[in-house]
Motif scaffolding. Sequence first.
Motif, PDB file in Angstrom:
ATOM      1  N   ASP A  93       0.823  -1.205   0.000  1.00 26.79           N
ATOM      2  CA  ASP A  93       0.000   0.000   0.000  1.00 26.79           C
ATOM      3  C   ASP A  93       0.859   1.257   0.000  1.00 26.79           C
ATOM      4  O   ASP A  93       1.945   1.282   0.577  1.00 26.79           O
ATOM      5  N   GLY A  94       0.353   2.305  -0.654  1.00 26.21           N
ATOM      6  CA  GLY A  94       0.933   3.627  -0.508  1.00 26.21           C
ATOM      7  C   GLY A  94       2.087   3.966  -1.420  1.00 26.21           C
ATOM      8  O   GLY A  94       2.562   5.089  -1.407  1.00 26.21           O
ATOM      9  N   ALA A  95       2.580   3.032  -2.220  1.00 27.70           N
ATOM     10  CA  ALA A  95       3.724   3.325  -3.096  1.00 27.70           C
ATOM     11  C   ALA A  95       3.548   2.559  -4.401  1.00 27.70           C
ATOM     12  O   ALA A  95       3.378   1.341  -4.398  1.00 27.70           O
ATOM     13  N   GLU A  96       3.590   3.271  -5.502  1.00 25.12           N
ATOM     14  CA  GLU A  96       3.420   2.655  -6.817  1.00 25.12           C
ATOM     15  C   GLU A  96       4.562   1.686  -7.099  1.00 25.12           C
ATOM     16  O   GLU A  96       5.739   2.041  -7.037  1.00 25.12           O
ATOM     17  N   GLY A  97       4.218   0.444  -7.406  1.00 21.13           N
ATOM     18  CA  GLY A  97       5.225  -0.550  -7.759  1.00 21.13           C
ATOM     19  C   GLY A  97       5.956  -1.159  -6.586  1.00 21.13           C
ATOM     20  O   GLY A  97       6.813  -2.025  -6.780  1.00 21.13           O
ATOM     21  N   ALA A  98       5.647  -0.736  -5.350  1.00 22.65           N
ATOM     22  CA  ALA A  98       6.340  -1.288  -4.178  1.00 22.65           C
ATOM     23  C   ALA A  98       5.809  -2.677  -3.856  1.00 22.65           C
ATOM     24  O   ALA A  98       4.625  -2.962  -4.026  1.00 22.65           O
ATOM     25  N   GLU A  99       6.702  -3.538  -3.399  1.00 25.71           N
ATOM     26  CA  GLU A  99       6.351  -4.919  -3.088  1.00 25.71           C
ATOM     27  C   GLU A  99       6.534  -5.207  -1.608  1.00 25.71           C
ATOM     28  O   GLU A  99       7.347  -4.586  -0.922  1.00 25.71           O
ATOM     29  N   ALA A 100       5.769  -6.182  -1.145  1.00 24.85           N
ATOM     30  CA  ALA A 100       5.945  -6.727   0.195  1.00 24.85           C
ATOM     31  C   ALA A 100       5.882  -8.245   0.077  1.00 24.85           C
ATOM     32  O   ALA A 100       5.460  -8.785  -0.966  1.00 24.85           O
ATOM     33  N   TYR A 101       6.302  -8.937   1.131  1.00 27.49           N
ATOM     34  CA  TYR A 101       6.446 -10.386   1.046  1.00 27.49           C
ATOM     35  C   TYR A 101       5.841 -11.048   2.284  1.00 27.49           C
ATOM     36  O   TYR A 101       5.771 -10.455   3.364  1.00 27.49           O
ATOM     37  N   VAL A 164       9.887 -15.435  -4.153  1.00 29.25           N
ATOM     38  CA  VAL A 164      11.216 -14.886  -3.895  1.00 29.25           C
ATOM     39  C   VAL A 164      11.847 -15.619  -2.718  1.00 29.25           C
ATOM     40  O   VAL A 164      11.163 -16.266  -1.920  1.00 29.25           O
ATOM     41  N   LYS A 165      13.170 -15.493  -2.606  1.00 26.46           N
ATOM     42  CA  LYS A 165      13.886 -16.145  -1.498  1.00 26.46           C
ATOM     43  C   LYS A 165      15.049 -15.263  -1.030  1.00 26.46           C
ATOM     44  O   LYS A 165      16.213 -15.658  -1.138  1.00 26.46           O
ATOM     45  N   PRO A 166      14.764 -14.070  -0.499  1.00 21.98           N
ATOM     46  CA  PRO A 166      15.837 -13.222   0.026  1.00 21.98           C
ATOM     47  C   PRO A 166      16.314 -13.732   1.386  1.00 21.98           C
ATOM     48  O   PRO A 166      15.641 -14.536   2.035  1.00 21.98           O
ATOM     49  N   GLU A 167      17.473 -13.259   1.799  1.00 25.10           N
ATOM     50  CA  GLU A 167      17.941 -13.564   3.148  1.00 25.10           C
ATOM     51  C   GLU A 167      17.050 -12.844   4.162  1.00 25.10           C
ATOM     52  O   GLU A 167      16.711 -11.679   3.977  1.00 25.10           O
ATOM     53  N   LYS A 173       9.648  -5.633   8.933  1.00 28.72           N
ATOM     54  CA  LYS A 173       8.203  -5.563   8.764  1.00 28.72           C
ATOM     55  C   LYS A 173       7.746  -4.123   8.569  1.00 28.72           C
ATOM     56  O   LYS A 173       8.301  -3.195   9.155  1.00 28.72           O
ATOM     57  N   ASN A 174       6.716  -3.964   7.722  1.00 27.74           N
ATOM     58  CA  ASN A 174       6.099  -2.651   7.590  1.00 27.74           C
ATOM     59  C   ASN A 174       4.913  -2.551   8.551  1.00 27.74           C
ATOM     60  O   ASN A 174       4.641  -3.459   9.335  1.00 27.74           O
ATOM     61  N   GLU A 175       4.178  -1.438   8.484  1.00 23.82           N
ATOM     62  CA  GLU A 175       3.077  -1.216   9.422  1.00 23.82           C
ATOM     63  C   GLU A 175       1.944  -2.219   9.243  1.00 23.82           C
ATOM     64  O   GLU A 175       1.161  -2.455  10.170  1.00 23.82           O
ATOM     65  N   ALA A 176       1.839  -2.812   8.053  1.00 25.13           N
ATOM     66  CA  ALA A 176       0.784  -3.792   7.798  1.00 25.13           C
ATOM     67  C   ALA A 176       1.175  -5.197   8.255  1.00 25.13           C
ATOM     68  O   ALA A 176       0.386  -6.133   8.115  1.00 25.13           O
ATOM     69  N   GLY A 177       2.401  -5.348   8.785  1.00 30.13           N
ATOM     70  CA  GLY A 177       2.853  -6.650   9.229  1.00 30.13           C
ATOM     71  C   GLY A 177       3.442  -7.503   8.132  1.00 30.13           C
ATOM     72  O   GLY A 177       3.748  -8.681   8.345  1.00 30.13           O
ATOM     73  N   LEU A 178       3.620  -6.927   6.926  1.00 28.15           N
ATOM     74  CA  LEU A 178       4.235  -7.649   5.812  1.00 28.15           C
ATOM     75  C   LEU A 178       5.734  -7.401   5.800  1.00 28.15           C
ATOM     76  O   LEU A 178       6.223  -6.396   6.330  1.00 28.15           O
ATOM     77  N   LEU A 179       6.465  -8.307   5.180  1.00 27.53           N
ATOM     78  CA  LEU A 179       7.918  -8.183   5.103  1.00 27.53           C
ATOM     79  C   LEU A 179       8.312  -7.310   3.915  1.00 27.53           C
ATOM     80  O   LEU A 179       7.724  -7.422   2.830  1.00 27.53           O
ATOM     81  N   VAL A 180       9.298  -6.470   4.110  1.00 26.58           N
ATOM     82  CA  VAL A 180       9.822  -5.614   3.040  1.00 26.58           C
ATOM     83  C   VAL A 180      11.344  -5.637   3.107  1.00 26.58           C
ATOM     84  O   VAL A 180      11.927  -5.933   4.154  1.00 26.58           O
ATOM     85  N   MET A 181      11.985  -5.324   1.995  1.00 27.71           N
ATOM     86  CA  MET A 181      13.433  -5.241   1.963  1.00 27.71           C
ATOM     87  C   MET A 181      13.875  -3.995   2.740  1.00 27.71           C
ATOM     88  O   MET A 181      13.293  -2.922   2.607  1.00 27.71           O
ATOM     89  N   ARG A 182      14.917  -4.137   3.544  1.00 27.31           N
ATOM     90  CA  ARG A 182      15.390  -3.020   4.367  1.00 27.31           C
ATOM     91  C   ARG A 182      15.841  -1.839   3.522  1.00 27.31           C
ATOM     92  O   ARG A 182      15.681  -0.681   3.932  1.00 27.31           O
ATOM     93  N   GLY A 184      14.649  -0.970   0.630  1.00 30.29           N
ATOM     94  CA  GLY A 184      13.586  -0.487  -0.234  1.00 30.29           C
ATOM     95  C   GLY A 184      13.566  -1.084  -1.621  1.00 30.29           C
ATOM     96  O   GLY A 184      12.729  -0.699  -2.451  1.00 30.29           O
ATOM     97  N   SER A 185      14.448  -2.018  -1.912  1.00 25.65           N
ATOM     98  CA  SER A 185      14.492  -2.639  -3.240  1.00 25.65           C
ATOM     99  C   SER A 185      13.435  -3.733  -3.365  1.00 25.65           C
ATOM    100  O   SER A 185      12.697  -4.017  -2.414  1.00 25.65           O
ATOM    101  N   ARG A 186      13.379  -4.345  -4.552  1.00 26.93           N
ATOM    102  CA  ARG A 186      12.464  -5.467  -4.778  1.00 26.93           C
ATOM    103  C   ARG A 186      13.268  -6.743  -4.921  1.00 26.93           C
ATOM    104  O   ARG A 186      14.277  -6.782  -5.632  1.00 26.93           O
ATOM    105  N   ALA A 187      12.831  -7.775  -4.252  1.00 30.60           N
ATOM    106  CA  ALA A 187      13.526  -9.060  -4.322  1.00 30.60           C
ATOM    107  C   ALA A 187      13.310  -9.702  -5.690  1.00 30.60           C
ATOM    108  O   ALA A 187      12.247  -9.557  -6.304  1.00 30.60           O
ATOM    109  N   ALA A 188      14.321 -10.408  -6.164  1.00 29.25           N
ATOM    110  CA  ALA A 188      14.245 -11.081  -7.458  1.00 29.25           C
ATOM    111  C   ALA A 188      13.479 -12.395  -7.338  1.00 29.25           C
ATOM    112  O   ALA A 188      13.508 -13.057  -6.298  1.00 29.25           O
TER     113      ALA A 188
END
Length: 244
Positions: A93-101, A164-167, A173-182, A184-188
């Motif tokens: 939420d809140g950012a165009e093209g942003a991902e969470a995991y 995806v399989k990042p380290e 965690k973001n405010e929604a409780g979802l995981l995000v890259m520290r 701000g990038s997107r995991a492959a």
Amino acid sequence: MDALIYTVMSGAERIQRAQAVHANNLANLETAGFRANLEQAGAARVQGYGYDARHLAQARSDIVSARTGSQRDTGRELDLAIQGEGLFAVAQDGAEGAEAYTRGGNFSLDADGRLLLGRHAVLGEGGAIVLPPHDKLQVLSDGSVAILANGQTELQTVDRLKLVKPEFAQLSKNEAGLLVMRDGSRAASDPDVQVAAGKLEASNVSAVEEMVATMNLARDFELQMRLYKSADGMAEAGNRLVRE
């Protein structure tokens, strides 16, 4: 004496924050795919001239447990569980093209055919997954989403889940409780991540561990209060010596 008070009061504040972390973990005991937060504490010097002997306790609660949760069979075609390491990708939420995991795989379809996790769009190789009208849906082990379109006799692959399989050290965690890259990038995408349909992964929170941690923190708080009273007593004794 005032040097001790810095440590005692910041230690008590650290305990309060740690209690909130464990309370949040317990509150999500039944949340599918929830990853427990871990809390750590360290010492830091008080900045400024003449404060070298004073230390603060600093808490850090943005570390996420990588332990997997147990899986149960549901038989529901839109319940998915990752086998081994890996995460599903959803729109943030809140950012165009942003991902969470997330490890949570209790997906649903809305009236427009959008595949959702709660209110978050589930992402595939080409963005948010939107399915045309169909009579049957099947998710394969590699994350491919196949449907039997209305009036057709053969399944057709329409998209593939972004897996995806990042380290885990790279995640918070973001405010929604979802995981995000520290950073701000997107995991492959990782083609080796496998999923199973008709299964759901539970939270990785251990109720016993959280309760034990909470009791230990309560004892630690009592110790901090005794130290505070000792510091107050030493300050009073020092004042008496000065007066005499």
